[in-house]
Design a protein around this motif. Sequence first.
Motif, PDB file in Angstrom:
ATOM      1  N   VAL A 186     -13.630  10.766  -6.471  1.00 23.82           N
ATOM      2  CA  VAL A 186     -13.275  10.515  -5.062  1.00 23.82           C
ATOM      3  C   VAL A 186     -12.597   9.157  -4.926  1.00 23.82           C
ATOM      4  CG1 VAL A 186     -14.242  10.114  -2.763  1.00 23.82           C
ATOM      5  CG2 VAL A 186     -15.038  12.044  -4.121  1.00 23.82           C
ATOM      6  N   ILE A 187     -13.161   8.141  -5.566  1.00 24.86           N
ATOM      7  CA  ILE A 187     -12.570   6.798  -5.490  1.00 24.86           C
ATOM      8  C   ILE A 187     -11.179   6.775  -6.119  1.00 24.86           C
ATOM      9  CG2 ILE A 187     -12.794   4.432  -6.375  1.00 24.86           C
ATOM     10  CD1 ILE A 187     -15.879   4.829  -6.069  1.00 24.86           C
ATOM     11  N   THR A 188     -11.024   7.435  -7.261  1.00 25.62           N
ATOM     12  CA  THR A 188      -9.730   7.475  -7.952  1.00 25.62           C
ATOM     13  C   THR A 188      -8.677   8.189  -7.116  1.00 25.62           C
ATOM     14  OG1 THR A 188     -10.817   7.445 -10.111  1.00 25.62           O
ATOM     15  CG2 THR A 188      -8.551   8.239 -10.050  1.00 25.62           C
ATOM     16  N   VAL A 189      -9.033   9.345  -6.568  1.00 21.83           N
ATOM     17  CA  VAL A 189      -8.077  10.102  -5.753  1.00 21.83           C
ATOM     18  C   VAL A 189      -7.670   9.288  -4.531  1.00 21.83           C
ATOM     19  CG1 VAL A 189      -7.832  12.140  -4.286  1.00 21.83           C
ATOM     20  CG2 VAL A 189      -8.782  12.370  -6.582  1.00 21.83           C
ATOM     21  N   PHE A 190      -8.648   8.661  -3.875  1.00 22.52           N
ATOM     22  CA  PHE A 190      -8.335   7.845  -2.704  1.00 22.52           C
ATOM     23  C   PHE A 190      -7.429   6.677  -3.086  1.00 22.52           C
ATOM     24  CE2 PHE A 190      -9.294   4.275   0.158  1.00 22.52           C
ATOM     25  CZ  PHE A 190      -8.887   4.840   1.355  1.00 22.52           C
ATOM     26  N   ALA A 191      -7.741   5.984  -4.173  1.00 18.86           N
ATOM     27  CA  ALA A 191      -6.931   4.843  -4.609  1.00 18.86           C
ATOM     28  C   ALA A 191      -5.509   5.269  -4.964  1.00 18.86           C
ATOM     29  CB  ALA A 191      -7.592   4.155  -5.801  1.00 18.86           C
ATOM     30  N   LEU A 192      -5.383   6.392  -5.662  1.00 16.65           N
ATOM     31  CA  LEU A 192      -4.045   6.865  -6.038  1.00 16.65           C
ATOM     32  C   LEU A 192      -3.239   7.305  -4.823  1.00 16.65           C
ATOM     33  CD1 LEU A 192      -4.768   8.756  -9.371  1.00 16.65           C
ATOM     34  CD2 LEU A 192      -3.579   6.583  -9.070  1.00 16.65           C
ATOM     35  N   LEU A 193      -3.895   7.902  -3.831  1.00 19.00           N
ATOM     36  CA  LEU A 193      -3.192   8.274  -2.598  1.00 19.00           C
ATOM     37  C   LEU A 193      -2.706   7.037  -1.851  1.00 19.00           C
ATOM     38  CD1 LEU A 193      -5.340  11.265  -1.295  1.00 19.00           C
ATOM     39  CD2 LEU A 193      -3.030  11.346  -2.249  1.00 19.00           C
ATOM     40  N   VAL A 194      -3.516   5.995  -1.839  1.00 16.81           N
ATOM     41  CA  VAL A 194      -3.096   4.747  -1.200  1.00 16.81           C
ATOM     42  C   VAL A 194      -1.920   4.137  -1.955  1.00 16.81           C
ATOM     43  CG1 VAL A 194      -3.815   2.365  -0.712  1.00 16.81           C
ATOM     44  CG2 VAL A 194      -5.329   4.259  -0.139  1.00 16.81           C
ATOM     45  N   ILE A 195      -2.005   4.109  -3.289  1.00 19.40           N
ATOM     46  CA  ILE A 195      -0.907   3.567  -4.099  1.00 19.40           C
ATOM     47  C   ILE A 195       0.365   4.377  -3.889  1.00 19.40           C
ATOM     48  CG2 ILE A 195      -0.093   3.244  -6.479  1.00 19.40           C
ATOM     49  CD1 ILE A 195      -3.027   2.540  -7.196  1.00 19.40           C
ATOM     50  N   GLN A 196       0.235   5.698  -3.869  1.00 23.62           N
ATOM     51  CA  GLN A 196       1.398   6.559  -3.639  1.00 23.62           C
ATOM     52  C   GLN A 196       2.013   6.284  -2.276  1.00 23.62           C
ATOM     53  OE1 GLN A 196       0.553  10.748  -3.233  1.00 23.62           O
ATOM     54  NE2 GLN A 196       2.564  11.301  -4.024  1.00 23.62           N
ATOM     55  N   PHE A 197       1.174   6.150  -1.260  1.00 21.86           N
ATOM     56  CA  PHE A 197       1.662   5.862   0.088  1.00 21.86           C
ATOM     57  C   PHE A 197       2.413   4.537   0.117  1.00 21.86           C
ATOM     58  CE2 PHE A 197       0.925   3.714   4.172  1.00 21.86           C
ATOM     59  CZ  PHE A 197       1.612   4.580   5.011  1.00 21.86           C
ATOM     60  N   LEU A 198       1.845   3.507  -0.505  1.00 18.82           N
ATOM     61  CA  LEU A 198       2.476   2.187  -0.503  1.00 18.82           C
ATOM     62  C   LEU A 198       3.801   2.186  -1.271  1.00 18.82           C
ATOM     63  CD1 LEU A 198      -0.667  -0.086  -1.003  1.00 18.82           C
ATOM     64  CD2 LEU A 198       0.639   0.281   1.099  1.00 18.82           C
ATOM     65  N   LEU A 199       3.834   2.876  -2.418  1.00 18.03           N
ATOM     66  CA  LEU A 199       5.082   2.949  -3.188  1.00 18.03           C
ATOM     67  C   LEU A 199       6.169   3.703  -2.425  1.00 18.03           C
ATOM     68  CD1 LEU A 199       3.782   3.629  -6.814  1.00 18.03           C
ATOM     69  CD2 LEU A 199       4.865   1.548  -5.958  1.00 18.03           C
ATOM     70  N   LYS A 200       5.799   4.797  -1.785  1.00 20.73           N
ATOM     71  CA  LYS A 200       6.786   5.558  -1.013  1.00 20.73           C
ATOM     72  C   LYS A 200       7.267   4.764   0.193  1.00 20.73           C
ATOM     73  CE  LYS A 200       5.758  10.304  -2.276  1.00 20.73           C
ATOM     74  NZ  LYS A 200       5.394  11.638  -1.794  1.00 20.73           N
ATOM     75  N   LYS A 201       6.357   4.045   0.820  1.00 19.31           N
ATOM     76  CA  LYS A 201       6.742   3.229   1.969  1.00 19.31           C
ATOM     77  C   LYS A 201       7.696   2.119   1.537  1.00 19.31           C
ATOM     78  CE  LYS A 201       4.804   1.029   5.996  1.00 19.31           C
ATOM     79  NZ  LYS A 201       3.702   1.026   6.895  1.00 19.31           N
ATOM     80  N   ALA A 202       7.416   1.506   0.383  1.00 17.93           N
ATOM     81  CA  ALA A 202       8.301   0.458  -0.135  1.00 17.93           C
ATOM     82  C   ALA A 202       9.680   1.027  -0.479  1.00 17.93           C
ATOM     83  CB  ALA A 202       7.671  -0.197  -1.357  1.00 17.93           C
ATOM     84  N   ALA A 203       9.707   2.193  -1.132  1.00 15.64           N
ATOM     85  CA  ALA A 203      10.993   2.822  -1.479  1.00 15.64           C
ATOM     86  C   ALA A 203      11.760   3.201  -0.215  1.00 15.64           C
ATOM     87  CB  ALA A 203      10.767   4.045  -2.348  1.00 15.64           C
ATOM     88  N   HIS A 204      11.048   3.694   0.790  1.00 12.22           N
ATOM     89  CA  HIS A 204      11.696   4.061   2.054  1.00 12.22           C
ATOM     90  C   HIS A 204      12.266   2.813   2.738  1.00 12.22           C
ATOM     91  CE1 HIS A 204      12.576   6.438   5.562  1.00 12.22           C
ATOM     92  NE2 HIS A 204      11.898   5.588   6.329  1.00 12.22           N
ATOM     93  N   ARG A 205      11.515   1.716   2.699  1.00 15.05           N
ATOM     94  CA  ARG A 205      11.968   0.468   3.311  1.00 15.05           C
ATOM     95  C   ARG A 205      13.213  -0.056   2.597  1.00 15.05           C
ATOM     96  NH1 ARG A 205       7.872  -3.203   2.391  1.00 15.05           N
ATOM     97  NH2 ARG A 205       6.526  -1.897   3.636  1.00 15.05           N
TER      98      ARG A 205
END
Length: 179
Positions: A16-35
């Motif tokens: 659960v912790i790993t999936v949550f952390a990876l989803l947060v990392i994915q969100f941040l990377l996509k947001k940075a790429a979008h920016r």
Amino acid sequence: MYEVFSLYKTEISYTVITVFALLVIQFLLKKAAHRVGKRSEINFTRTRLIFKYINILILILAFFSLSLAWGMDLTDISLIFSSVFAVIGVALFAIWSILSNITSGIILFFSFPYKIGDKIKIHDKDIPIEAIIEDIKAFHLHLRTLDGELITYPNNLILQKAVSLVEKDARLDEGKSSL
């Protein structure tokens, strides 16, 4: 059901912790790429391509992390990864230009100063090309010459040749002045 949870409580918690952390990392990377894409006025289809690369990276990290969480030994994981990468390496060595063009496509996403619609000149000693950029794909550029000919130019070559801007896309300049 309670027995299964109590037996694998630690592994489920790590999952659960790993999936949550990876989803947060994915969100941040996509947001940075979008920016970066928005700030550099990059076409959204190119940004979506970077999103696919981010998804692949997150999947590899998820496999590695979850394997560790469920008790797989580090030597077993390294054996799997080295075997997979050896096969991929041999396959990509046979077709190295694909890997080169994908890498060049990522570099072009972040640092290519020209946009779709710009007229550029590629200073190639054999065949100089003056054309308008129609599209920027993962492997190549679509260029339309002044004669109407469509040229597919590999991304790795565009990074190796001198390129100059002949004319900026007038539609982009009109859009900025109306803001």
